[in-house]
Design a protein around this motif. Sequence first.
Motif, mmCIF file in Angstrom:
data_model
loop_
_atom_site.group_PDB
_atom_site.id
_atom_site.type_symbol
_atom_site.label_atom_id
_atom_site.label_comp_id
_atom_site.label_asym_id
_atom_site.label_seq_id
_atom_site.Cartn_x
_atom_site.Cartn_y
_atom_site.Cartn_z
ATOM 1 N N GLU A 95 9.797 14.669 -48.220
ATOM 2 C CA GLU A 95 8.448 15.127 -48.552
ATOM 3 C C GLU A 95 7.446 14.969 -47.414
ATOM 4 O O GLU A 95 6.323 15.467 -47.517
ATOM 5 C CB GLU A 95 7.927 14.371 -49.767
ATOM 6 N N TYR A 96 7.822 14.294 -46.342
ATOM 7 C CA TYR A 96 6.921 14.101 -45.200
ATOM 8 C C TYR A 96 7.103 15.277 -44.243
ATOM 9 O O TYR A 96 7.995 15.273 -43.388
ATOM 10 C CB TYR A 96 7.203 12.760 -44.532
ATOM 11 N N ARG A 97 6.283 16.281 -44.394
ATOM 12 C CA ARG A 97 6.520 17.597 -43.801
ATOM 13 C C ARG A 97 6.090 17.724 -42.344
ATOM 14 O O ARG A 97 6.292 18.776 -41.740
ATOM 15 C CB ARG A 97 5.787 18.662 -44.626
ATOM 16 N N TYR A 98 5.504 16.671 -41.775
ATOM 17 C CA TYR A 98 5.008 16.782 -40.403
ATOM 18 C C TYR A 98 5.904 16.075 -39.386
ATOM 19 O O TYR A 98 5.649 16.138 -38.190
ATOM 20 C CB TYR A 98 3.594 16.206 -40.302
ATOM 21 N N GLY A 99 6.946 15.388 -39.850
ATOM 22 C CA GLY A 99 7.796 14.636 -38.949
ATOM 23 C C GLY A 99 9.176 15.248 -38.806
ATOM 24 O O GLY A 99 9.447 16.376 -39.230
ATOM 25 N N PHE A 100 10.074 14.473 -38.181
ATOM 26 C CA PHE A 100 11.453 14.879 -37.972
ATOM 27 C C PHE A 100 12.355 13.892 -38.711
ATOM 28 O O PHE A 100 12.301 12.691 -38.470
ATOM 29 C CB PHE A 100 11.792 14.889 -36.477
ATOM 30 N N ASP A 101 13.191 14.405 -39.603
ATOM 31 C CA ASP A 101 14.079 13.545 -40.375
ATOM 32 C C ASP A 101 15.255 13.066 -39.524
ATOM 33 O O ASP A 101 15.589 13.668 -38.500
ATOM 34 C CB ASP A 101 14.614 14.300 -41.600
ATOM 35 N N ARG A 102 15.905 12.020 -39.985
ATOM 36 C CA ARG A 102 17.023 11.452 -39.240
ATOM 37 C C ARG A 102 18.239 12.376 -39.294
ATOM 38 O O ARG A 102 18.684 12.764 -40.366
ATOM 39 C CB ARG A 102 17.402 10.090 -39.827
ATOM 40 N N HIS B 153 7.532 24.316 -46.797
ATOM 41 C CA HIS B 153 8.419 24.161 -45.651
ATOM 42 C C HIS B 153 7.780 23.243 -44.619
ATOM 43 O O HIS B 153 6.561 23.086 -44.569
ATOM 44 C CB HIS B 153 8.752 25.528 -45.049
ATOM 45 N N ASP B 154 8.610 22.642 -43.790
ATOM 46 C CA ASP B 154 8.127 21.675 -42.813
ATOM 47 C C ASP B 154 7.303 22.348 -41.715
ATOM 48 O O ASP B 154 7.523 23.521 -41.381
ATOM 49 C CB ASP B 154 9.308 20.949 -42.172
ATOM 50 N N LEU B 155 6.380 21.584 -41.140
ATOM 51 C CA LEU B 155 5.589 22.097 -40.021
ATOM 52 C C LEU B 155 6.502 22.606 -38.921
ATOM 53 O O LEU B 155 6.349 23.742 -38.455
ATOM 54 C CB LEU B 155 4.678 20.994 -39.482
ATOM 55 N N PHE B 156 7.478 21.802 -38.520
ATOM 56 C CA PHE B 156 8.486 22.260 -37.564
ATOM 57 C C PHE B 156 9.705 22.699 -38.362
ATOM 58 O O PHE B 156 10.524 21.893 -38.783
ATOM 59 C CB PHE B 156 8.837 21.146 -36.575
ATOM 60 N N SER B 157 9.800 24.010 -38.579
ATOM 61 C CA SER B 157 10.883 24.573 -39.378
ATOM 62 C C SER B 157 12.068 25.002 -38.532
ATOM 63 O O SER B 157 13.133 25.319 -39.080
ATOM 64 C CB SER B 157 10.370 25.773 -40.187
ATOM 65 N N GLY B 158 11.898 25.078 -37.239
ATOM 66 C CA GLY B 158 12.996 25.440 -36.360
ATOM 67 C C GLY B 158 12.666 25.075 -34.926
ATOM 68 O O GLY B 158 11.567 25.365 -34.436
ATOM 69 N N LEU B 159 13.601 24.410 -34.257
ATOM 70 C CA LEU B 159 13.471 24.076 -32.843
ATOM 71 C C LEU B 159 14.894 24.047 -32.296
ATOM 72 O O LEU B 159 15.625 23.083 -32.494
ATOM 73 C CB LEU B 159 12.779 22.727 -32.664
#
Length: 467
Positions: free
Chosen positions: A277-284, A188-194
Amino acid sequence: MKKIGYILFTILGLGLVHQTVAQHSMPQHSMSTDTSHAGMQMGDMPLTGHASPLHVNQLQHSMSHAYSRYLPMSRNGSGTAWQPDATPMYMWMQHKGPWMLMYHGAVFGRYTNQNLGRENGQRGGRTFDAPNWFMTMAQRNIGQRGLLNLTLMISLDPLTEGKNGYPLLFQSGEAYKGRPLIDRQHPHDLFSGLSVGYTHAFSQDVDMTLYLGYPGEPAVGPTAFMHRISAMPNPDAPLGHHWVDATHITFGVATLGLRYKQFKLEGSNFTGREPNEYRYGFDRPRADSWAARLMWNPTNELSLQVGQAWVKSPEELHPDENVQRTTAGLMHSRQWGDYHYIASSLIWGMNHYTFGNEHAVLAETNVTLGRPTFYGRYEFLQKDPEELEVPHTAGEHPIYNIHALTLGASYRFTQLGQHGPELHIGAQGSVYRPDDQIRGYYGKTPVSAEVYVRLNAPLMRMSGMKM
Protein backbone atom coordinates in the motif's frame (compact mmCIF):
# COMPACT_ATOMS: atom_id res chain seq x y z
CA MET A 1 -12.11 20.23 -3.20
CA LYS A 2 -8.67 18.76 -2.55
CA LYS A 3 -9.36 15.74 -4.79
CA ILE A 4 -10.75 17.99 -7.55
CA GLY A 5 -7.55 20.01 -7.34
CA TYR A 6 -5.46 16.87 -7.79
CA ILE A 7 -7.54 15.89 -10.83
CA LEU A 8 -7.02 19.30 -12.45
CA PHE A 9 -3.28 19.12 -11.66
CA THR A 10 -3.00 15.73 -13.35
CA ILE A 11 -4.92 16.81 -16.45
CA LEU A 12 -2.79 19.92 -16.81
CA GLY A 13 0.33 17.80 -16.33
CA LEU A 14 -0.26 15.79 -19.50
CA GLY A 15 -0.99 19.00 -21.35
CA LEU A 16 2.48 20.26 -20.42
CA VAL A 17 4.32 17.08 -21.44
CA HIS A 18 4.19 17.93 -25.13
CA GLN A 19 6.05 21.21 -24.57
CA THR A 20 9.25 19.23 -23.98
CA VAL A 21 9.08 17.79 -27.49
CA ALA A 22 7.00 20.32 -29.44
CA GLN A 23 9.99 21.76 -31.20
CA HIS A 24 11.20 18.33 -32.29
CA SER A 25 8.15 16.13 -32.70
CA MET A 26 6.84 14.81 -36.00
CA PRO A 27 4.05 16.87 -37.62
CA GLN A 28 0.83 14.95 -37.24
CA HIS A 29 0.06 14.67 -40.94
CA SER A 30 3.36 13.23 -42.00
CA MET A 31 4.13 10.14 -39.92
CA SER A 32 3.74 6.72 -41.49
CA THR A 33 2.80 3.57 -39.61
CA ASP A 34 3.42 1.19 -42.49
CA THR A 35 4.91 -1.93 -40.92
CA SER A 36 5.54 -4.06 -43.96
CA HIS A 37 9.32 -3.57 -43.98
CA ALA A 38 11.84 -5.68 -42.11
CA GLY A 39 15.35 -4.56 -41.25
CA MET A 40 14.31 -1.26 -39.70
CA GLN A 41 17.22 0.84 -38.49
CA MET A 42 17.14 3.82 -36.14
CA GLY A 43 18.59 6.85 -37.88
CA ASP A 44 19.87 10.17 -36.53
CA MET A 45 17.32 12.60 -37.95
CA PRO A 46 15.70 15.54 -36.17
CA LEU A 47 11.91 15.40 -36.22
CA THR A 48 11.38 19.08 -37.00
CA GLY A 49 9.46 21.07 -39.56
CA HIS A 50 7.23 19.60 -42.27
CA ALA A 51 8.73 16.40 -43.60
CA SER A 52 8.94 15.77 -47.31
CA PRO A 53 7.73 12.42 -48.74
CA LEU A 54 11.37 11.31 -48.94
CA HIS A 55 11.95 12.30 -45.31
CA VAL A 56 8.82 10.40 -44.28
CA ASN A 57 10.13 7.30 -46.06
CA GLN A 58 13.46 7.61 -44.27
CA LEU A 59 11.73 8.04 -40.91
CA GLN A 60 9.57 5.01 -41.61
CA HIS A 61 12.71 2.87 -41.84
CA SER A 62 14.23 4.49 -38.72
CA MET A 63 11.58 3.20 -36.31
CA SER A 64 12.15 -0.21 -34.75
CA HIS A 65 10.58 -2.27 -32.01
CA ALA A 66 11.84 -1.71 -28.47
CA TYR A 67 13.32 -5.23 -28.33
CA SER A 68 14.19 -6.05 -31.93
CA ARG A 69 15.91 -4.11 -34.69
CA TYR A 70 13.93 -6.14 -37.24
CA LEU A 71 10.37 -5.71 -36.00
CA PRO A 72 8.10 -2.65 -36.36
CA MET A 73 7.60 -0.19 -33.53
CA SER A 74 3.83 -0.72 -33.64
CA ARG A 75 4.30 -4.24 -32.22
CA ASN A 76 5.38 -2.71 -28.88
CA GLY A 77 3.10 -3.73 -26.03
CA SER A 78 3.63 -3.43 -22.29
CA GLY A 79 6.83 -4.92 -20.90
CA THR A 80 8.10 -7.31 -23.57
CA ALA A 81 4.60 -8.32 -24.74
CA TRP A 82 3.56 -8.05 -28.39
CA GLN A 83 0.48 -6.60 -30.02
CA PRO A 84 -0.56 -6.64 -33.71
CA ASP A 85 1.65 -4.72 -36.16
CA ALA A 86 -1.43 -2.89 -37.46
CA THR A 87 -2.10 -1.31 -34.05
CA PRO A 88 -2.37 2.52 -34.15
CA MET A 89 0.25 4.37 -32.11
CA TYR A 90 -0.44 7.34 -29.82
CA MET A 91 2.79 9.06 -28.81
CA TRP A 92 5.24 11.91 -29.21
CA MET A 93 8.62 11.15 -30.76
CA GLN A 94 11.98 12.85 -31.14
CA HIS A 95 15.57 11.97 -31.97
CA LYS A 96 18.53 13.13 -29.88
CA GLY A 97 21.74 12.07 -31.56
CA PRO A 98 21.72 8.24 -31.68
CA TRP A 99 18.73 8.04 -29.32
CA MET A 100 15.08 7.72 -30.34
CA LEU A 101 12.76 9.01 -27.61
CA MET A 102 9.06 8.20 -27.27
CA TYR A 103 6.53 9.72 -24.85
CA HIS A 104 3.13 8.23 -24.04
CA GLY A 105 0.45 9.06 -21.53
CA ALA A 106 -3.23 9.30 -20.68
CA VAL A 107 -5.37 10.76 -17.90
CA PHE A 108 -9.10 10.53 -17.25
CA GLY A 109 -10.90 13.23 -15.27
CA ARG A 110 -14.15 11.49 -14.42
CA TYR A 111 -17.15 10.98 -12.18
CA THR A 112 -18.18 7.38 -11.52
CA ASN A 113 -21.22 6.02 -9.65
CA GLN A 114 -21.13 2.30 -8.94
CA ASN A 115 -24.48 0.57 -8.32
CA LEU A 116 -26.84 3.45 -9.09
CA GLY A 117 -29.95 1.90 -7.56
CA ARG A 118 -28.35 0.41 -4.47
CA GLU A 119 -30.49 0.05 -1.40
CA ASN A 120 -29.38 0.49 2.20
CA GLY A 121 -26.50 -1.82 2.98
CA GLN A 122 -25.77 -2.79 -0.62
CA ARG A 123 -22.31 -2.24 -2.00
CA GLY A 124 -21.27 0.55 -4.33
CA GLY A 125 -19.77 4.00 -4.27
CA ARG A 126 -19.21 7.18 -6.21
CA THR A 127 -16.33 9.59 -6.63
CA PHE A 128 -14.50 12.14 -8.74
CA ASP A 129 -11.06 10.84 -9.62
CA ALA A 130 -8.42 10.72 -12.34
CA PRO A 131 -6.79 7.39 -13.34
CA ASN A 132 -3.56 8.19 -15.19
CA TRP A 133 -0.18 7.00 -16.42
CA PHE A 134 2.82 8.56 -18.15
CA MET A 135 5.63 6.75 -19.91
CA THR A 136 8.87 7.54 -21.71
CA MET A 137 11.14 5.19 -23.68
CA ALA A 138 14.64 5.76 -25.03
CA GLN A 139 16.40 3.37 -27.38
CA ARG A 140 19.48 3.29 -29.57
CA ASN A 141 21.46 0.86 -31.68
CA ILE A 142 24.64 -0.58 -30.19
CA GLY A 143 27.14 -1.54 -32.87
CA GLN A 144 25.91 -3.58 -35.81
CA ARG A 145 23.71 -6.03 -33.89
CA GLY A 146 22.73 -4.55 -30.53
CA LEU A 147 19.70 -2.55 -29.38
CA LEU A 148 19.42 -0.85 -25.98
CA ASN A 149 16.08 0.21 -24.49
CA LEU A 150 15.38 2.24 -21.32
CA THR A 151 11.81 2.67 -20.05
CA LEU A 152 10.27 4.75 -17.27
CA MET A 153 6.59 4.68 -16.35
CA ILE A 154 4.95 6.65 -13.56
CA SER A 155 1.41 7.11 -12.27
CA LEU A 156 -0.07 9.81 -10.06
CA ASP A 157 -2.89 7.49 -8.98
CA PRO A 158 -2.01 7.78 -5.26
CA LEU A 159 -2.72 11.52 -5.50
CA THR A 160 -5.73 11.51 -7.81
CA GLU A 161 -7.51 8.39 -6.53
CA GLY A 162 -6.40 8.09 -2.94
CA LYS A 163 -4.48 5.28 -1.32
CA ASN A 164 -7.41 2.86 -1.49
CA GLY A 165 -8.19 3.43 -5.17
CA TYR A 166 -11.57 3.96 -6.81
CA PRO A 167 -14.92 2.15 -6.47
CA LEU A 168 -15.50 -0.66 -8.97
CA LEU A 169 -18.12 -3.35 -8.36
CA PHE A 170 -16.81 -6.92 -8.00
CA GLN A 171 -13.16 -5.86 -8.24
CA SER A 172 -10.72 -7.38 -5.75
CA GLY A 173 -6.98 -7.63 -5.16
CA GLU A 174 -4.30 -6.12 -2.88
CA ALA A 175 -4.92 -4.54 0.52
CA TYR A 176 -5.03 -1.27 2.44
CA LYS A 177 -4.57 -0.83 6.21
CA GLY A 178 -4.70 -4.56 6.78
CA ARG A 179 -8.01 -5.04 4.94
CA PRO A 180 -8.57 -6.46 1.46
CA LEU A 181 -9.66 -4.04 -1.24
CA ILE A 182 -13.16 -5.24 -2.18
CA ASP A 183 -15.26 -3.54 -4.87
CA ARG A 184 -12.37 -1.15 -5.43
CA GLN A 185 -9.52 -0.95 -7.94
CA HIS A 186 -6.20 -0.31 -6.22
CA PRO A 187 -4.07 2.69 -7.29
CA HIS A 188 -0.88 2.06 -9.22
CA ASP A 189 2.53 2.90 -7.82
CA LEU A 190 4.25 6.21 -8.54
CA PHE A 191 7.08 4.26 -10.17
CA SER A 192 5.16 1.73 -12.24
CA GLY A 193 8.03 0.78 -14.51
CA LEU A 194 11.80 1.26 -14.53
CA SER A 195 13.52 -1.16 -16.88
CA VAL A 196 16.46 -1.76 -19.18
CA GLY A 197 16.53 -4.18 -22.10
CA TYR A 198 19.30 -5.29 -24.41
CA THR A 199 18.71 -7.25 -27.63
CA HIS A 200 21.36 -8.96 -29.73
CA ALA A 201 20.44 -9.78 -33.33
CA PHE A 202 21.99 -12.97 -34.70
CA SER A 203 20.21 -12.36 -38.01
CA GLN A 204 17.07 -10.65 -39.27
CA ASP A 205 15.09 -13.73 -38.17
CA VAL A 206 16.72 -14.48 -34.81
CA ASP A 207 17.47 -12.27 -31.83
CA MET A 208 17.72 -12.62 -28.06
CA THR A 209 16.61 -10.11 -25.41
CA LEU A 210 17.54 -9.68 -21.75
CA TYR A 211 15.05 -7.48 -19.87
CA LEU A 212 15.51 -6.29 -16.26
CA GLY A 213 12.89 -4.29 -14.37
CA TYR A 214 12.62 -2.78 -10.89
CA PRO A 215 9.73 -2.47 -11.22
CA GLY A 216 9.00 -4.22 -14.49
CA GLU A 217 6.60 -6.65 -16.14
CA PRO A 218 7.34 -10.39 -16.38
CA ALA A 219 6.28 -12.61 -19.28
CA VAL A 220 2.75 -13.14 -17.97
CA GLY A 221 -0.38 -12.57 -20.06
CA PRO A 222 -0.95 -10.32 -23.06
CA THR A 223 -0.34 -6.56 -23.22
CA ALA A 224 -1.63 -5.08 -19.95
CA PHE A 225 -4.96 -3.24 -20.05
CA MET A 226 -3.43 0.23 -19.62
CA HIS A 227 -1.61 -0.19 -22.95
CA ARG A 228 -4.15 -2.14 -25.02
CA ILE A 229 -5.75 -0.05 -27.75
CA SER A 230 -8.91 -2.15 -27.38
CA ALA A 231 -9.15 -0.93 -23.75
CA MET A 232 -7.97 2.64 -24.37
CA PRO A 233 -11.37 4.46 -24.09
CA ASN A 234 -12.41 2.65 -20.88
CA PRO A 235 -11.25 4.26 -17.60
CA ASP A 236 -11.91 1.10 -15.55
CA ALA A 237 -9.53 -1.77 -14.98
CA PRO A 238 -10.91 -5.16 -16.06
CA LEU A 239 -12.44 -7.23 -13.27
CA GLY A 240 -10.18 -10.11 -14.32
CA HIS A 241 -7.07 -7.97 -13.82
CA HIS A 242 -5.73 -10.31 -11.12
CA TRP A 243 -6.33 -13.36 -13.31
CA VAL A 244 -4.39 -12.04 -16.29
CA ASP A 245 -2.12 -8.98 -16.07
CA ALA A 246 -1.81 -7.84 -12.42
CA THR A 247 1.93 -8.58 -12.67
CA HIS A 248 2.44 -5.57 -14.95
CA ILE A 249 3.98 -3.79 -11.93
CA THR A 250 6.43 -6.18 -10.27
CA PHE A 251 9.35 -5.13 -8.09
CA GLY A 252 12.07 -7.33 -9.48
CA VAL A 253 11.92 -8.96 -12.94
CA ALA A 254 14.46 -10.71 -15.18
CA THR A 255 13.23 -11.98 -18.56
CA LEU A 256 15.14 -13.80 -21.29
CA GLY A 257 13.45 -14.00 -24.69
CA LEU A 258 14.37 -15.70 -27.96
CA ARG A 259 12.65 -14.63 -31.19
CA TYR A 260 12.51 -16.69 -34.36
CA LYS A 261 10.75 -14.81 -37.16
CA GLN A 262 7.18 -14.23 -35.93
CA PHE A 263 7.51 -16.39 -32.80
CA LYS A 264 9.00 -15.47 -29.44
CA LEU A 265 9.58 -17.70 -26.43
CA GLU A 266 10.22 -16.02 -23.06
CA GLY A 267 11.03 -17.04 -19.51
CA SER A 268 10.92 -14.80 -16.41
CA ASN A 269 12.11 -14.94 -12.83
CA PHE A 270 10.28 -12.34 -10.74
CA THR A 271 8.84 -11.25 -7.39
CA GLY A 272 5.51 -12.92 -6.72
CA ARG A 273 4.25 -10.48 -4.07
CA GLU A 274 2.09 -7.71 -5.51
CA PRO A 275 2.92 -4.07 -4.59
CA ASN A 276 2.10 -3.00 -1.04
CA GLU A 277 0.00 0.00 0.00
CA TYR A 278 3.01 2.35 0.18
CA ARG A 279 2.82 3.60 -3.39
CA TYR A 280 5.80 5.98 -3.41
CA GLY A 281 8.59 3.53 -2.57
CA PHE A 282 10.26 0.42 -3.96
CA ASP A 283 9.26 -2.97 -2.55
CA ARG A 284 11.79 -5.65 -1.68
CA PRO A 285 12.70 -7.88 -4.66
CA ARG A 286 12.32 -11.61 -3.96
CA ALA A 287 12.98 -13.53 -7.23
CA ASP A 288 10.74 -16.35 -6.04
CA SER A 289 8.36 -16.84 -8.99
CA TRP A 290 8.61 -18.07 -12.58
CA ALA A 291 6.77 -17.65 -15.87
CA ALA A 292 6.98 -18.81 -19.47
CA ARG A 293 5.19 -17.33 -22.49
CA LEU A 294 4.97 -18.09 -26.19
CA MET A 295 3.88 -15.30 -28.59
CA TRP A 296 3.06 -15.54 -32.29
CA ASN A 297 2.06 -12.85 -34.78
CA PRO A 298 0.81 -14.83 -37.80
CA THR A 299 -0.28 -11.69 -39.72
CA ASN A 300 0.04 -7.90 -39.37
CA GLU A 301 -3.42 -7.80 -37.79
CA LEU A 302 -3.17 -10.64 -35.27
CA SER A 303 -1.16 -11.36 -32.12
CA LEU A 304 -1.55 -14.52 -30.03
CA GLN A 305 0.00 -15.58 -26.74
CA VAL A 306 -0.21 -18.43 -24.27
CA GLY A 307 1.64 -18.67 -20.98
CA GLN A 308 2.02 -20.20 -17.55
CA ALA A 309 3.16 -18.55 -14.31
CA TRP A 310 3.97 -19.88 -10.84
CA VAL A 311 3.40 -16.96 -8.47
CA LYS A 312 4.55 -17.26 -4.87
CA SER A 313 2.51 -15.50 -2.19
CA PRO A 314 1.01 -12.74 -4.36
CA GLU A 315 -1.40 -11.41 -1.72
CA GLU A 316 -0.09 -9.76 1.44
CA LEU A 317 -3.05 -10.95 3.53
CA HIS A 318 -2.61 -14.59 2.41
CA PRO A 319 1.17 -15.09 2.55
CA ASP A 320 0.91 -18.92 2.52
CA GLU A 321 -1.22 -19.03 -0.64
CA ASN A 322 0.54 -19.51 -3.99
CA VAL A 323 -1.07 -19.24 -7.41
CA GLN A 324 -0.54 -21.12 -10.64
CA ARG A 325 -1.73 -18.78 -13.39
CA THR A 326 -2.47 -19.78 -16.99
CA THR A 327 -3.29 -17.22 -19.67
CA ALA A 328 -4.15 -17.14 -23.36
CA GLY A 329 -5.00 -14.17 -25.52
CA LEU A 330 -5.80 -13.09 -29.05
CA MET A 331 -5.51 -9.45 -30.12
CA HIS A 332 -6.66 -8.03 -33.45
CA SER A 333 -6.16 -4.58 -34.99
CA ARG A 334 -7.13 -3.23 -38.40
CA GLN A 335 -6.69 0.30 -39.77
CA TRP A 336 -8.13 1.82 -42.92
CA GLY A 337 -7.17 5.47 -42.37
CA ASP A 338 -6.28 8.03 -39.74
CA TYR A 339 -8.62 7.60 -36.76
CA HIS A 340 -10.38 4.77 -38.58
CA TYR A 341 -9.65 1.43 -36.98
CA ILE A 342 -11.00 -1.48 -34.98
CA ALA A 343 -9.05 -3.10 -32.15
CA SER A 344 -10.28 -6.14 -30.25
CA SER A 345 -9.01 -8.52 -27.57
CA LEU A 346 -10.16 -11.95 -26.40
CA ILE A 347 -8.37 -12.99 -23.20
CA TRP A 348 -8.66 -15.91 -20.80
CA GLY A 349 -6.95 -16.33 -17.45
CA MET A 350 -7.14 -19.05 -14.82
CA ASN A 351 -5.84 -19.03 -11.24
CA HIS A 352 -5.26 -22.46 -9.76
CA TYR A 353 -5.40 -22.67 -5.96
CA THR A 354 -5.26 -25.63 -3.60
CA PHE A 355 -9.09 -25.67 -3.49
CA GLY A 356 -9.63 -25.48 -7.26
CA ASN A 357 -9.64 -23.23 -10.32
CA GLU A 358 -11.11 -19.79 -10.96
CA HIS A 359 -11.55 -18.49 -14.50
CA ALA A 360 -11.83 -15.03 -16.06
CA VAL A 361 -12.77 -14.31 -19.68
CA LEU A 362 -12.69 -10.89 -21.34
CA ALA A 363 -13.84 -9.73 -24.77
CA GLU A 364 -13.46 -6.05 -25.65
CA THR A 365 -13.58 -3.91 -28.79
CA ASN A 366 -12.72 -0.30 -29.67
CA VAL A 367 -14.17 1.01 -32.95
CA THR A 368 -12.92 4.50 -33.87
CA LEU A 369 -14.61 6.21 -36.84
CA GLY A 370 -12.95 9.61 -37.12
CA ARG A 371 -13.91 11.70 -34.12
CA PRO A 372 -16.41 9.32 -32.47
CA THR A 373 -15.39 6.08 -30.77
CA PHE A 374 -17.68 3.24 -29.72
CA TYR A 375 -16.48 0.52 -27.39
CA GLY A 376 -17.59 -2.39 -25.27
CA ARG A 377 -16.27 -4.94 -22.80
CA TYR A 378 -17.81 -8.22 -21.64
CA GLU A 379 -16.37 -10.20 -18.74
CA PHE A 380 -17.17 -13.51 -17.12
CA LEU A 381 -15.28 -14.28 -13.94
CA GLN A 382 -15.34 -16.53 -10.92
CA LYS A 383 -14.55 -15.38 -7.38
CA ASP A 384 -14.60 -17.05 -3.99
CA PRO A 385 -16.00 -15.73 -0.68
CA GLU A 386 -12.66 -14.38 0.55
CA GLU A 387 -12.17 -12.30 -2.60
CA LEU A 388 -15.60 -10.70 -2.14
CA GLU A 389 -15.51 -10.83 1.69
CA VAL A 390 -18.84 -12.62 2.11
CA PRO A 391 -19.63 -15.16 4.84
CA HIS A 392 -19.42 -18.87 4.09
CA THR A 393 -19.26 -22.19 5.90
CA ALA A 394 -15.82 -23.01 7.24
CA GLY A 395 -14.00 -25.56 5.10
CA GLU A 396 -16.12 -24.86 2.03
CA HIS A 397 -15.01 -22.86 -1.00
CA PRO A 398 -18.02 -21.93 -3.13
CA ILE A 399 -17.30 -20.23 -6.44
CA TYR A 400 -19.50 -17.32 -7.53
CA ASN A 401 -20.05 -16.57 -11.21
CA ILE A 402 -20.26 -12.93 -12.29
CA HIS A 403 -21.14 -11.45 -15.68
CA ALA A 404 -20.35 -7.82 -16.53
CA LEU A 405 -21.12 -5.82 -19.68
CA THR A 406 -19.89 -2.27 -20.35
CA LEU A 407 -20.87 -0.13 -23.34
CA GLY A 408 -19.55 3.36 -23.98
CA ALA A 409 -18.81 6.10 -26.48
CA SER A 410 -16.39 9.01 -26.64
CA TYR A 411 -15.80 11.93 -28.96
CA ARG A 412 -12.45 13.47 -29.90
CA PHE A 413 -13.28 17.08 -29.20
CA THR A 414 -10.03 18.87 -30.04
CA GLN A 415 -6.24 18.79 -29.87
CA LEU A 416 -4.48 21.17 -27.51
CA GLY A 417 -2.01 22.89 -29.83
CA GLN A 418 -0.29 21.64 -32.96
CA HIS A 419 1.58 18.90 -31.12
CA GLY A 420 -0.42 18.76 -27.91
CA PRO A 421 -2.56 16.02 -26.36
CA GLU A 422 -5.99 15.10 -27.65
CA LEU A 423 -9.07 15.96 -25.60
CA HIS A 424 -11.94 13.45 -25.59
CA ILE A 425 -15.28 13.49 -23.82
CA GLY A 426 -17.11 10.25 -23.08
CA ALA A 427 -19.59 8.24 -21.07
CA GLN A 428 -20.22 4.59 -20.34
CA GLY A 429 -22.59 2.32 -18.48
CA SER A 430 -22.13 -1.14 -16.97
CA VAL A 431 -24.63 -3.82 -16.00
CA TYR A 432 -23.74 -6.85 -13.86
CA ARG A 433 -25.33 -10.24 -13.26
CA PRO A 434 -24.02 -11.97 -10.10
CA ASP A 435 -24.93 -15.41 -8.77
CA ASP A 436 -28.02 -15.69 -6.56
CA GLN A 437 -25.94 -16.29 -3.42
CA ILE A 438 -24.38 -12.79 -3.46
CA ARG A 439 -27.24 -10.70 -4.83
CA GLY A 440 -28.13 -9.57 -1.33
CA TYR A 441 -24.88 -7.56 -1.30
CA TYR A 442 -25.29 -6.00 -4.75
CA GLY A 443 -28.84 -6.41 -6.03
CA LYS A 444 -30.15 -8.66 -8.78
CA THR A 445 -28.79 -6.60 -11.69
CA PRO A 446 -26.66 -3.70 -10.43
CA VAL A 447 -25.96 -0.85 -12.87
CA SER A 448 -23.07 1.64 -12.88
CA ALA A 449 -22.35 4.73 -14.96
CA GLU A 450 -19.63 7.32 -15.46
CA VAL A 451 -18.76 10.39 -17.51
CA TYR A 452 -15.25 11.61 -18.24
CA VAL A 453 -12.86 13.78 -20.16
CA ARG A 454 -9.64 12.16 -21.39
CA LEU A 455 -6.30 13.56 -22.43
CA ASN A 456 -3.90 11.29 -24.29
CA ALA A 457 -0.86 11.54 -26.53
CA PRO A 458 -1.73 12.30 -30.18
CA LEU A 459 -2.10 9.70 -32.89
CA MET A 460 0.85 9.17 -35.20
CA ARG A 461 -0.97 9.58 -38.49
CA MET A 462 -0.59 7.49 -41.63
CA SER A 463 0.99 9.31 -44.59
CA GLY A 464 -1.19 9.60 -47.65
CA MET A 465 -4.42 9.01 -45.70
CA LYS A 466 -7.23 11.47 -45.15
CA MET A 467 -9.63 11.69 -42.25
